[in-house]
Write a protein that holds these residues in place. Structure first.
Motif, PDB file in Angstrom:
ATOM      1  N   UNK A  89      33.577  38.975  40.560  1.00 27.48           N
ATOM      2  CA  UNK A  89      34.830  39.721  40.628  1.00 27.48           C
ATOM      3  C   UNK A  89      35.856  39.037  41.506  1.00 27.48           C
ATOM      4  N   UNK A  90      35.400  38.486  42.623  1.00 28.10           N
ATOM      5  CA  UNK A  90      36.312  37.703  43.479  1.00 28.10           C
ATOM      6  C   UNK A  90      36.801  36.461  42.756  1.00 28.10           C
ATOM      7  N   UNK A  91      35.877  35.701  42.186  1.00 21.14           N
ATOM      8  CA  UNK A  91      36.225  34.402  41.604  1.00 21.14           C
ATOM      9  C   UNK A  91      37.174  34.536  40.418  1.00 21.14           C
ATOM     10  N   UNK A  92      36.937  35.544  39.586  1.00 19.64           N
ATOM     11  CA  UNK A  92      37.697  35.685  38.349  1.00 19.64           C
ATOM     12  C   UNK A  92      38.770  36.764  38.443  1.00 19.64           C
ATOM     13  N   UNK A  93      39.050  37.212  39.662  1.00 23.75           N
ATOM     14  CA  UNK A  93      40.117  38.192  39.895  1.00 23.75           C
ATOM     15  C   UNK A  93      39.909  39.436  39.037  1.00 23.75           C
ATOM     16  N   UNK A  94      38.694  40.010  39.122  1.00 20.50           N
ATOM     17  CA  UNK A  94      38.361  41.222  38.375  1.00 20.50           C
ATOM     18  C   UNK A  94      37.998  42.342  39.363  1.00 20.50           C
ATOM     19  N   UNK A  95      39.008  43.010  39.900  1.00 19.41           N
ATOM     20  CA  UNK A  95      38.707  44.101  40.848  1.00 19.41           C
ATOM     21  C   UNK A  95      37.875  45.210  40.224  1.00 19.41           C
ATOM     22  N   UNK A  96      37.948  45.358  38.892  1.00 16.87           N
ATOM     23  CA  UNK A  96      37.136  46.393  38.239  1.00 16.87           C
ATOM     24  C   UNK A  96      35.648  46.085  38.359  1.00 16.87           C
ATOM     25  N   UNK A  97      35.281  44.810  38.373  1.00 17.63           N
ATOM     26  CA  UNK A  97      33.874  44.452  38.560  1.00 17.63           C
ATOM     27  C   UNK A  97      33.432  44.763  39.991  1.00 17.63           C
ATOM     28  N   UNK A  98      34.302  44.463  40.951  1.00 13.25           N
ATOM     29  CA  UNK A  98      33.979  44.765  42.348  1.00 13.25           C
ATOM     30  C   UNK A  98      33.826  46.272  42.526  1.00 13.25           C
ATOM     31  N   UNK A  99      34.676  47.033  41.859  1.00 13.33           N
ATOM     32  CA  UNK A  99      34.576  48.488  41.921  1.00 13.33           C
ATOM     33  C   UNK A  99      33.260  48.984  41.315  1.00 13.33           C
ATOM     34  N   UNK A 100      32.849  48.377  40.190  1.00 14.86           N
ATOM     35  CA  UNK A 100      31.568  48.758  39.579  1.00 14.86           C
ATOM     36  C   UNK A 100      30.409  48.432  40.517  1.00 14.86           C
ATOM     37  N   UNK A 101      30.494  47.283  41.194  1.00 10.87           N
ATOM     38  CA  UNK A 101      29.455  46.908  42.162  1.00 10.87           C
ATOM     39  C   UNK A 101      29.415  47.908  43.305  1.00 10.87           C
ATOM     40  N   UNK A 102      30.579  48.300  43.797  1.00  7.72           N
ATOM     41  CA  UNK A 102      30.649  49.242  44.917  1.00  7.72           C
ATOM     42  C   UNK A 102      30.077  50.604  44.517  1.00  7.72           C
ATOM     43  N   UNK A 103      30.324  51.023  43.281  1.00  6.74           N
ATOM     44  CA  UNK A 103      29.811  52.319  42.813  1.00  6.74           C
ATOM     45  C   UNK A 103      28.287  52.291  42.731  1.00  6.74           C
ATOM     46  N   UNK A 104      27.729  51.192  42.196  1.00  6.57           N
ATOM     47  CA  UNK A 104      26.270  51.074  42.125  1.00  6.57           C
ATOM     48  C   UNK A 104      25.662  51.074  43.528  1.00  6.57           C
ATOM     49  N   UNK A 105      26.296  50.354  44.444  1.00  9.41           N
ATOM     50  CA  UNK A 105      25.814  50.286  45.827  1.00  9.41           C
ATOM     51  C   UNK A 105      25.792  51.686  46.444  1.00  9.41           C
ATOM     52  N   UNK A 106      26.885  52.423  46.274  1.00  9.12           N
ATOM     53  CA  UNK A 106      26.978  53.761  46.864  1.00  9.12           C
ATOM     54  C   UNK A 106      25.917  54.694  46.289  1.00  9.12           C
ATOM     55  N   UNK A 107      25.642  54.559  44.996  1.00 10.95           N
ATOM     56  CA  UNK A 107      24.635  55.416  44.364  1.00 10.95           C
ATOM     57  C   UNK A 107      23.256  55.179  44.969  1.00 10.95           C
ATOM     58  N   UNK A 113      49.608  40.692  51.301  1.00 16.65           N
ATOM     59  CA  UNK A 113      50.504  40.862  50.164  1.00 16.65           C
ATOM     60  C   UNK A 113      50.984  39.546  49.565  1.00 16.65           C
ATOM     61  N   UNK A 114      50.799  38.443  50.273  1.00 19.34           N
ATOM     62  CA  UNK A 114      51.243  37.146  49.743  1.00 19.34           C
ATOM     63  C   UNK A 114      50.285  36.045  50.184  1.00 19.34           C
ATOM     64  N   UNK A 115      49.015  36.274  49.905  1.00 18.39           N
ATOM     65  CA  UNK A 115      47.990  35.350  50.383  1.00 18.39           C
ATOM     66  C   UNK A 115      48.028  34.035  49.616  1.00 18.39           C
ATOM     67  N   UNK A 116      47.954  32.942  50.343  1.00 16.32           N
ATOM     68  CA  UNK A 116      47.855  31.624  49.700  1.00 16.32           C
ATOM     69  C   UNK A 116      46.483  31.004  49.898  1.00 16.32           C
ATOM     70  N   UNK A 117      45.767  31.431  50.939  1.00 18.80           N
ATOM     71  CA  UNK A 117      44.486  30.813  51.266  1.00 18.80           C
ATOM     72  C   UNK A 117      43.301  31.544  50.624  1.00 18.80           C
ATOM     73  N   UNK A 118      43.380  32.869  50.536  1.00 18.33           N
ATOM     74  CA  UNK A 118      42.252  33.648  50.008  1.00 18.33           C
ATOM     75  C   UNK A 118      41.931  33.280  48.559  1.00 18.33           C
ATOM     76  N   UNK A 119      42.929  33.134  47.670  1.00 19.50           N
ATOM     77  CA  UNK A 119      42.588  32.745  46.294  1.00 19.50           C
ATOM     78  C   UNK A 119      41.848  31.420  46.198  1.00 19.50           C
ATOM     79  N   UNK A 120      42.121  30.502  47.117  1.00 14.49           N
ATOM     80  CA  UNK A 120      41.410  29.218  47.123  1.00 14.49           C
ATOM     81  C   UNK A 120      39.931  29.442  47.407  1.00 14.49           C
ATOM     82  N   UNK A 121      39.627  30.273  48.414  1.00 13.82           N
ATOM     83  CA  UNK A 121      38.228  30.569  48.729  1.00 13.82           C
ATOM     84  C   UNK A 121      37.559  31.291  47.564  1.00 13.82           C
ATOM     85  N   UNK A 122      38.272  32.226  46.937  1.00 15.19           N
ATOM     86  CA  UNK A 122      37.682  33.011  45.852  1.00 15.19           C
ATOM     87  C   UNK A 122      37.301  32.146  44.660  1.00 15.19           C
TER      88      UNK A 122
END
Length: 672
Positions: free
Chosen positions: A424-442, A602-611
């Motif tokens: 989700x981080x690498x491919x800019x898919x926040x919906x995948x991160x959300x699905x992971x968070x929901x499974x974790x919480x369950x 709101x205007x990150x230039x470094x985080x996308x490189x790490x992702x």
């Protein structure tokens, strides 16, 4: 105590055990009561271990366990115990090791004969009802074992004692610690590389498994030592399996293994753990190559996961069966005319990009696969073929579906949660991160008395968890922290390690057992060092300790990680290949990487490189500019300034000068 003279599996939390609840066999689940019954009756135990998606388990069930004549013999001579290996991998590992010690090849169903006190004295895997395949008939086996037990009970009991001692030494013994050095990973990766099929990928020969721990060894070798041949072996293996029938080209996702050397004919069961590791490996491969094949396969596999594998609450089911309507692979295979009916005029385009293959001896319908050229063209033409796949998927949905093992296993879910968060981080898919968070919480919410369950099926939960559950969930928590920056995940990770220490750590504090200290129904309390299709519990524990110590900067946690790694390596040196996971995890301990980024949200230039440059050795921590709370320590206890953007990249206890330019950070993080 004497349990009722009937089958007792109907109320179990395992779908696999429930599948056998109508058998005429008087099955018991593994329990203190079942073991006590064997002791009181003096009858040996017939232990049958399998899992819901296992094809040959179904065959043996239909042939023997559903047969009244066979069941009558079993009920008369033995206390019959059924185990789901996914619920109780600790029991499975003990008796599988015993079978190997007898010189037999392992596999499932595992059929073992035990003394009334649970010690193994003879066994095998699948037995046909009537003698064939060079195997004796099952009734013949049952009567021969009974005869041997009645006539040679003393010698069989002595043999069982010796065999149990051997298994205990192998699975629970301490071998002293070994020095961690770079050469161990290099040596292992070199030996694995020598086993690679240079034409077809994977290990030479058949059957072919994805073998994620071995692929991980090769990938780490490339990242650390620049061994491009090892990287290329992984990329070749991924490309070949993703073109083959082992990959579901219509619905996404990977089957457990291929029966042939060409990745064509799988055993069609789909396991959660295989697909978690596929997502991770493809994520690394996409970052390294930019080849859209890997991105597409991640997207297809996650779509399958979210469509077919989610259970109530958001966690993920264990597996899908290989069989439907009594035939293996029927749900997944196609005749040409079926494709043509489903696609109409578009069938011509489909057959330019795919082929139907049916190898010699295969009795089912043909299997969809791609040639190397078709795979390349399919990536280029994906916009054209995606709607065709969707049409075939819609047509396939009208078929009778394979069974789903809907129990949610904590450790397997932990693997998938981490993979989803990373991708989700690498491919800019926040919906995948959300699905992971929901499974974790369950899974966290399913806990009791601050302890995790190992398995959940609706309201039914199996306690206590295994050490692999706490390790996998710690790694999942770290991955979610990296993806979200939410300190609640690091707090969860710390609590998981506290529970791991309380219930699983050995008395010398040199490592951990697989089973909890209050698990009273195991013959041997084993370590959990041996890889299966997934890395061993011990390797996941080391990875968790290294990752959390990097995240927190806690020196005590780091010392614990190092001590655990040294002693695990001391045990692993006794094995040739079965503990690649420990070697991989120790490589992380030798050279842990840490990246701390201060940036504007709101205007990150470094985080996308790490992702977009994931590295399994690295822990990433992102802090907003101006933040003063939860500021991470750099090695040496240094706090980075947060008044302006910057990135600090650290290896072990040494950090490079701050980087402020995104292009410079990209160059720093990419392996050339």
């Amino acid at each position: 105590m004497t349990l009722p003279a009937r089958n007792l599996l109907a109320e179990e939390a395992s779908p696999y055990l429930q599948q056998h609840s109508d058998n005429p066999v008087h099955w018991r689940a593994w329990s203190p009561a079942a073991l006590a019954e064997a002791k009181e009756s003096g009858r040996p135990i017939l232990l049958s271990i399998g899992y819901a998606a296992c094809h040959w388990c179904h065959v043996m069930a239909h042939e023997s366990f559903e047969n009244d004549t066979v069941a009558a013999v079993m009920n008369r001579l033995f206390v019959n115990i059924k185990v789901d290996r996914e619920e109780r991998p600790d029991i499975d590992q003990i008796y599988m090791a015993a079978l190997h010690a007898m010189g037999e090849q392992g596999g499932w169903p595992l059929t073992m004969f035990l003394t009334p006190d649970g010690k193994p004295f003879w066994g095998g895997t699948y037995f046909p009802r009537e003698a064939r395949y060079g195997r004796p008939g099952f009734i013949q086996v049952l009567e021969a074992v009974d005869k041997a037990w009645r006539e040679k009970q003393q010698s069989l009991a002595e043999s069982a004692d010796g065999l149990t001692a051997h298994v205990e030494q192998r699975l629970a013994g301490a071998k002293g610690k070994a020095v961690l050095d770079r050469d161990t990973l290099a040596d292992l990766a070199g030996r694995i590389d020598g086993m690679i099929d240079r034409d077809l990928g994977g290990l030479s020969g058949a059957p072919k498994f994805p073998n994620a721990p071995f692929m991980h060894s090769l990938w780490l070798s490339w990242l650390r030592d620049g061994q491009t041949a090892h990287r290329d072996a992984v990329l070749l293996s991924l490309e070949k399996m993703l073109a083959g029938g082992i990959y579901d080209h219509v619905g996404g996702g990977l089957s457990r293994y291929s029966t042939d050397a060409e990745w064509l004919v799988p055993h069609f069961e789909k396991m959660l753990y295989d697909n978690a590791q596929l997502v991770r490996m493809c994520n690394w491969a996409f970052a390294a190559t930019g080849n859209d094949l890997f991105r597409i396969r991640i997207e297809e596999t996650v779509a399958w996961l979210l469509r077919e594998m989610r259970v109530d609450g958001g966690a993920f089911a264990a597996s899908l069966d290989a069989d439907s309507e009594g035939e293996e692979g029927l749900f997944y295979t196609w005749r040409q005319e079926e494709v043509e009916v489903a696609l109409g005029d578009d069938a011509t385009s489909f057959f330019r990009h795919f082929e139907l293959a049916a190898p010699h001896g295969w009795e089912g319908k043909p299997i969809i696969r791609q040639s190397e050229a078709q795979q390349r063209q399919g990536v280029a033409d994906y916009a054209e073929i995606a709607p065709l796949k969707a049409k075939l998927l819609a047509a396939r949905e009208k078929r009778i579906r394979p069974g789903r093992d809907s129990k949610a296993l904590t450790d397997w879910n932990g693997l998938m949660i981490a993979a989803l968060a990373e991708a989700g981080r690498s491919l800019a898919r926040p919906d995948w991160i959300e699905a992971a968070a929901k499974a974790f919480a369950h899974i966290v919410a399913a806990g009791k008395d601050d302890r995790l369950p190992h398995s959940m099926l609706g309201a039914k939960k199996l306690f206590p968890a295994l050490s692999s559950d706490y390790a996998a969930m710690t790694n999942a928590a770290v991955a979610l922290f990296e993806a979200t920056g939410d300190p609640a995940y690091s707090d969860h990770a710390k609590r998981f390690i506290d529970q791991l220490d309380r219930w699983y750590q050995d008395s010398e504090k040199t490592g951990y057992y697989l089973t909890a200290s209050d698990s009273g129904d195991v013959l041997i309390r084993i370590r959990g060092d041996v890889d299966e299709a997934i890395p061993s519990a011990t390797s996941q524990i080391i990875e968790a300790l290294v990752g959390l110590s990097s995240l927190t900067g806690d020196p005590d946690l780091w010392e614990k990680a190092w001590t655990t790694a040294e002693h695990a390596m001391g045990r692993a040196t006794q094995q040739a290949y079965g503990q690649a996971g420990i070697v991989n995890a120790c490589a992380l301990a030798l050279e842990p990487l840490k990246l701390v980024i201060i940036d504007k949200p709101d205007s990150s230039s470094l985080v996308p490189v790490a992702n977009r440059n994931p590295d399994p050795r690295r822990i990433d921590i992102v802090v907003p500019v101006g933040a003063e709370t939860n500021r991470p320590l750099l090695p040496g206890g240094v706090l980075p300034p947060t008044d302006r953007p910057g990135a600090w990249f650290c290896t072990g206890q040494a950090c490079l000068p701050v980087v402020t330019d995104s292009a410079e950070l990209e160059k720093l993080l990419r392996r050339g």
